[in-house]
Design a protein around this motif. Structure first.
Motif, mmCIF file in Angstrom:
data_model
loop_
_atom_site.group_PDB
_atom_site.id
_atom_site.type_symbol
_atom_site.label_atom_id
_atom_site.label_comp_id
_atom_site.label_asym_id
_atom_site.label_seq_id
_atom_site.Cartn_x
_atom_site.Cartn_y
_atom_site.Cartn_z
ATOM 1 N N ASP A 1 -2.692 -4.936 -17.547
ATOM 2 C CA ASP A 1 -3.647 -4.544 -18.583
ATOM 3 C C ASP A 1 -4.044 -2.933 -18.419
ATOM 4 O O ASP A 1 -4.771 -2.591 -17.763
ATOM 5 N N GLU A 2 -3.735 -2.165 -19.333
ATOM 6 C CA GLU A 2 -3.922 -0.828 -19.480
ATOM 7 C C GLU A 2 -3.963 0.021 -17.917
ATOM 8 O O GLU A 2 -4.863 0.669 -17.537
ATOM 9 N N PRO A 3 -2.693 0.131 -17.535
ATOM 10 C CA PRO A 3 -2.617 0.437 -16.137
ATOM 11 C C PRO A 3 -2.722 2.124 -16.221
ATOM 12 O O PRO A 3 -3.127 2.737 -15.143
ATOM 13 N N PHE A 4 -2.696 2.847 -17.495
ATOM 14 C CA PHE A 4 -2.750 4.166 -17.530
ATOM 15 C C PHE A 4 -4.088 4.806 -17.472
ATOM 16 O O PHE A 4 -4.552 5.795 -17.262
ATOM 17 N N ASN A 5 -5.082 3.817 -17.761
ATOM 18 C CA ASN A 5 -6.441 4.254 -17.787
ATOM 19 C C ASN A 5 -6.801 4.819 -16.525
ATOM 20 O O ASN A 5 -6.956 4.473 -15.355
ATOM 21 N N GLY A 6 -7.605 6.130 -16.829
ATOM 22 C CA GLY A 6 -8.397 6.893 -15.702
ATOM 23 C C GLY A 6 -6.949 7.579 -14.764
ATOM 24 O O GLY A 6 -7.573 7.997 -13.730
ATOM 25 N N MET A 7 -5.988 7.649 -14.998
ATOM 26 C CA MET A 7 -4.999 8.057 -14.234
ATOM 27 C C MET A 7 -4.604 9.785 -14.560
ATOM 28 O O MET A 7 -4.650 9.960 -15.769
ATOM 29 N N ASP A 8 -4.563 10.359 -13.545
ATOM 30 C CA ASP A 8 -4.339 11.782 -13.802
ATOM 31 C C ASP A 8 -2.973 12.334 -14.291
ATOM 32 O O ASP A 8 -2.057 10.977 -13.898
ATOM 33 N N PRO A 9 -2.391 13.192 -14.749
ATOM 34 C CA PRO A 9 -1.097 13.369 -15.510
ATOM 35 C C PRO A 9 -0.011 12.877 -14.021
ATOM 36 O O PRO A 9 1.019 12.414 -14.691
ATOM 37 N N GLU A 10 -0.197 13.394 -13.181
ATOM 38 C CA GLU A 10 0.517 12.914 -11.822
ATOM 39 C C GLU A 10 0.819 11.570 -11.972
ATOM 40 O O GLU A 10 1.874 10.926 -11.445
ATOM 41 N N GLY A 11 -0.376 10.865 -11.856
ATOM 42 C CA GLY A 11 -0.289 9.400 -11.755
ATOM 43 C C GLY A 11 0.421 8.803 -12.985
ATOM 44 O O GLY A 11 0.868 7.735 -12.737
ATOM 45 N N LEU B 1 0.882 -1.299 0.033
ATOM 46 C CA LEU B 1 0.069 -0.171 0.104
ATOM 47 C C LEU B 1 0.926 1.172 -0.039
ATOM 48 O O LEU B 1 0.447 2.118 -0.487
ATOM 49 N N GLU B 2 1.808 1.185 0.842
ATOM 50 C CA GLU B 2 2.924 2.425 0.669
ATOM 51 C C GLU B 2 3.557 2.640 -0.401
ATOM 52 O O GLU B 2 3.748 3.533 -1.066
ATOM 53 N N GLN B 3 3.900 1.496 -0.930
ATOM 54 C CA GLN B 3 4.746 1.453 -2.258
ATOM 55 C C GLN B 3 3.908 2.011 -3.457
ATOM 56 O O GLN B 3 4.214 2.764 -4.367
ATOM 57 N N ALA B 4 2.504 1.662 -3.359
ATOM 58 C CA ALA B 4 1.659 2.203 -4.527
ATOM 59 C C ALA B 4 1.182 3.558 -4.335
ATOM 60 O O ALA B 4 0.147 4.035 -4.976
ATOM 61 N N GLY B 5 1.392 4.043 -3.104
ATOM 62 C CA GLY B 5 1.019 5.451 -2.595
ATOM 63 C C GLY B 5 -0.394 5.555 -2.070
ATOM 64 O O GLY B 5 -1.126 6.370 -2.398
ATOM 65 N N LEU B 6 -0.824 4.356 -1.681
ATOM 66 C CA LEU B 6 -2.192 4.323 -1.408
ATOM 67 C C LEU B 6 -2.639 4.295 0.186
ATOM 68 O O LEU B 6 -3.788 3.986 0.665
ATOM 69 N N ALA B 7 -1.442 4.290 0.843
ATOM 70 C CA ALA B 7 -1.439 4.228 2.393
ATOM 71 C C ALA B 7 -2.792 4.898 2.903
ATOM 72 O O ALA B 7 -3.396 4.475 3.878
ATOM 73 N N SER B 8 -2.792 6.226 2.689
ATOM 74 C CA SER B 8 -3.637 7.191 3.329
ATOM 75 C C SER B 8 -5.254 6.695 3.077
ATOM 76 O O SER B 8 -6.049 6.858 4.057
#
Lengths: 282, 310
Positions: free
Chosen positions: B155-165, B115-122
């Motif tokens: 599979d399509e990991p960029f889908n729905g990501m904002d520019p920062e993502g 979770l930490e690695q993916a930046g989702l801990a919060s």
């Protein structure tokens, strides 16, 4: 000789049997799934409340004119709520598998655990454990309500009725059997839902299995041969004979025999479900 | 043996649709392999076959030389992100990872690490149903990383990501490859992979159209073309065509010339007194290379504007 012994010692110990490890992992995962989704607790509570509530309602509505050959089975009357509670068991069983198909989470499940029949087995075991636990409460509550409420309606020992009591052998069998009945209904529903996949369709299919045959049996009075067949071989009609404690000689099928019919239906549904999980794409 | 994915001769038919028609390629460790192609090219089906979700009619897919269903605790061999939206909305992100971890004999501590690695801990203890698509992609990445696998397919990991993502995802994919992992990333947008992929597998109509390094693909698509900016477009065209070049007008004051090197173009124009402001060797973008390759393989295409107007 001594060499052989050394070799045997050096050989890596193969204690972990892969199939067993896979099942242990799957059980842990499926248990975590069920306890981390908010619906489970509510459904189990609903199972108890509905079973006891419908049972208590039936108890208070049941009256019998004394001395006119009224042959009410007090235990069976107390357990009437099982007929309603089984629908909740079915809903839980559908949720366990169809919930994953409707959200698409099933791909994560089968990616993490590619042995699909093992996943089905784990789901079946976890579901059975929960249904058994809740059904013990539901059945105990129903019998207690029956003991208290039926007496107020004059269905007492003084009038020739058996008081609902676990001191009575047949009532103990009916109680234990009803708990098992609920577990088997859960397994039958899980099998059907796994084959059907879609939530709405699975709920419909399972409720049809549970209620069409009993209702059909009511209207088959004109055709005694078919009525008897339905009562002997439909999962619900046959299974519910486990609740009977009086007039056993006149039953279409014996209590344990009836429960066995339900068990065969459940086993068949699970085997079919396991086969189609293997053969069909996820 | 190095961790790889080998796909050989996959065929798969869904009713009347031939989804896979002899798909074959290999994914090497230590690099990001882009898996691109128009919608309907068979990318997702290929990935589902690799993961043992769909059974191919013919051919096979192996991870480290073994078919997926034979892997024990597979998430430590290969991590996958297929459909980020596929989760139960009532469960928290952390609990979603927790059941996955338990299915592999892993503990909750590993869940907190990814979770930490993916930046989702919060957001870990919030219900996944309330996540944005970008957050779900990050949760999917966390799930793929649970078993610390040497092979990843996304599979399509960029889908729905904002520019920062998107920037984060690019860096993350690069770092995975730098650690020596084999990474297969599908996308229908080539630009997303421009600075990320080392190698490209281009798919169309269920098979591989091109399988090459990014540098080779761009070089092939660029050809020997020269871009010219001039105010005397007509004169320039006449002069260059006489010299044997193929000239195409690409804008009001720009021409694309093939068949003549840039120095020769400059010499000819100076001789004839045709003014020009810019001469450059044309370098195709990855996007152009891709369009060139997949032109015939696009399943659904809008008619060009002129054609539609007739």
């Amino acid at each position: 000789m001594s060499q052989t012994v050394t070799l045997a010692r050096c050989r890596p110990r193969r204690r972990s049997w892969p199939a067993w490890t896979a099942l242990a992992d799957a059980l842990h995962a499926e248990w975590t799934k069920l306890r981390t989704v908010p619906g489970t607790g509510w459904i189990l509570a609903a199972l108890c409340v509905l079973t006891i509530g419908v049972g208590a309602g039936t108890d208070s509505a049941t009256r019998c004119a004394t001395g006119v050959g009224c042959t009410l089975d007090t235990t069976r009357v107390s357990l009437t709520g099982i007929l309603a509670g089984q629908a909740v068991v079915a809903v839980l069983a559908v949720l366990v598998i169809s919930g994953e198909y409707s959200t698409g989470m099933i791909t994560a499940t089968f990616t993490a655990m590619p042995r699909r029949p093992v996943v089905l087995a784990a789901k079946a075991i976890v579901l059975t454990a929960l249904v058994l636990a809740a059904s013990v409460v539901a059945v105990a509550g129903s019998l207690l309500a029956g003991r208290l409420l039926l007496a107020t309606n004059g269905l007492t020992a003084a009038h020739g009725f058996a008081v609902v009591s676990l001191a009575r052998g047949p009532t103990v069998r009916a109680a234990a059997g009803s708990v098992l009945y609920m577990a088997l209904i859960g397994l039958l529903s899980l099998g059907v839902a796994t084959i059907v996949r879609d939530s709405a369709a699975a709920t419909g299919a399972v409720l049809a299995v549970l209620y069409v045959a009993p209702i059909a049996a009511l209207f088959l009075g004109s055709n005694p041969v078919w009525q008897r067949r339905v009562e002997r071989y439909s999962p619900v009609n046959a299974g519910l004979t486990i609740e009977d404690t009086t007039g056993l000689r006149h039953l279409p099928i014996g209590p344990w025999g009836g429960l066995a019919v339900l068990a065969i239906w459940a086993a068949a549904a699970l085997v079919a479900a396991g086969l189609q999980l293997r053969l069909r794409d996820a | 043996m190095e961790a790889t994915i080998e796909v050989t001769g996959l065929r798969k038919r869904f009713g009347a649709t031939l989804a896979l028609d002899g798909m074959s390629f290999t994914v090497q460790p230590g690099q990001v392999t882009g898996f691109v192609g128009p919608n309907g090219a068979g990318k997702t089906t290929t990935m589902r076959v690799i993961l043992g979700l769909d059974a191919p009619d013919a051919g096979r897919a192996l991870i480290d030389g073994r078919p997926y269903p034979k892997l024990q605790r597979p998430l430590s061999r290969i991590g996958a992100l297929l459909d980020a939206a596929a989760l139960q909305p009532g469960r928290t992100g952390r609990n979603h990872l927790l059941w996955l971890a338990h299915s592999q004999g892993l503990s909750g501590r590993r869940v907190d690490e990814v979770l930490e690695q993916a930046g989702l801990a919060s957001a870990a203890r919030r219900k996944a149903g309330g996540y944005s698509l970008g957050m779900r992609q990050r949760l999917g990445i966390a799930a793929a990383m649970l078993g610390d696998p040497p092979v990843l397919i996304l599979d399509e990991p960029f889908n729905g990501m904002d520019p920062e993502g998107i920037v984060w995802m690019r860096g993350f994919l690069r770092s995975l490859a730098a650690e020596g992992r084999a990474v297969l990333v599908s996308s229908h947008l080539m630009s997303e992979l421009q600075d990320t992929a080392d190698h490209l597998v281009v798919a169309g109509r269920g098979k591989v159209i091109a399988d090459a390094t990014v540098a080779d693909l761009i070089a092939a698509a660029s050809g020997d073309r020269v871009l010219l900016r001039t105010s005397g477009r007509t004169e320039a065209m006449t002069v260059l065509a006489h010299a044997g070049a193929t000239v195409a007008a690409t804008g009001r004051d720009t021409l694309t010339i093939s068949g003549l090197p840039a120095e020769r173009v400059v010499a000819l124009l100076s001789e004839a007194g045709v003014p020009f402001s810019e001469v450059s060797a044309h370098r195709a973008s990855l996007e152009e290379a891709y369009m060139e390759l997949t032109r015939d393989a696009v399943e659904f295409r809008a008619r060009p504007a002129e054609e539609a107007a007739q």
